[in-house]
Design an enzyme around this catalytic site. Sequence first.
Site, PDB file in Angstrom:
ATOM      1  N   GLY A   1      56.036  16.733  35.353  1.00  0.00           N
ATOM      2  CA  GLY A   1      56.683  15.748  34.503  1.00  0.00           C
ATOM      3  C   GLY A   1      56.434  14.333  35.013  1.00  0.00           C
ATOM      4  O   GLY A   1      56.048  14.124  36.166  1.00  0.00           O
ATOM      5  N   CYS A   2      56.674  13.357  34.154  1.00  0.00           N
ATOM      6  CA  CYS A   2      56.369  11.968  34.500  1.00  0.00           C
ATOM      7  C   CYS A   2      57.331  11.423  35.552  1.00  0.00           C
ATOM      8  O   CYS A   2      56.892  10.890  36.588  1.00  0.00           O
ATOM      9  CB  CYS A   2      56.366  11.099  33.248  1.00  0.00           C
ATOM     10  SG  CYS A   2      57.835  11.243  32.215  1.00  0.00           S
TER      11      CYS A   2
END
Length: 326
Positions: free
Chosen positions: A135-136
């Site tokens: 995920g970012c």
Amino acid sequence: MKIKVGIVGGAGYTAGELIRILLHHEHAELGAIVSSSNAGNLVYQVHDDLVGEIKLRFATELAGDEDVVFLCLGHGDSRAFLENNNLPATTHIIDLSNDFRLENDREFDGREFVYGLPELNRSSIQQAQSIANPGCFATAIQLALLPLAGAGRLTDDVHVSAITGSTGAGQSLSETVHFSWRTNNVSIYKPFTHQHLGEIGESLAQLQTQLDTAIHFIPYRGNFSRGIFASVYTPSDLTQDQARELYRNFYTDAPFTTVSEKEIHLKQVVNTNKCLLHVQKLGKQLLITSIIDNLVKGASGQAVQNMNLLFGLPETTGLHLKSVLL
């Protein structure tokens, strides 16, 4: 060598970034770009930054002969897609959702997904069949903390405050992504409960097995389109010089992660696959600032970095991207 690439979920922000990068990747050949909502339409009619660069139309299904398929689908949708589409065992999958990131979710129908953070799992990625792209927020926060975990130096609670651009919410409309709501505005969401906390904890425990610290994470919605700025701090007995040396040594062989001597700002990484870190000691607190582009290093750029590793290419291939400073 040409790598035949398929993309599923081709109309979203991450797919648009992925297409932009792969069009200029010397070893990639774009095949089917699947979008159920845009089938038959020209790709550049949706991703209009690609006018004059691509003539492909969105497809209804994959060709079936892809070397690698990128899943740019919503959370939960990647698993559903694989349940309904029997991809050849020889086809690599790089999933950009959170469906396969956690240890208990990484086995699926004979496939074993490897967590795709190159700075942590480079050798495993090189031998992998399928990849769960991080995920970012998780990418920015993990890169801020991995050197401490690797040295067994995470001994107290960690506090994180991080702000992301509006593209982090995806392309679907909701109240908090409308321009009139987002502009000149900042807000908190999912305090202490963000879904990326699970993967962060597992990665840190991979390096520091006796980890017994909590991560207190406050995510913010920013009034800009792209990028993540994370401030991470924890008590430490390291001096500033010792901490900076620890970080520089940890990332010696990481081509996209750099420890900056100067304070950093978000424009330095927008449109790039870079993560910049700044480390400083303030009283008893070690403060690590971490910045990435949420759509590139936080999603599509890292996915291409993983593709490069899967196919034995230099991981920087196709990712020499310039920031937009002005």
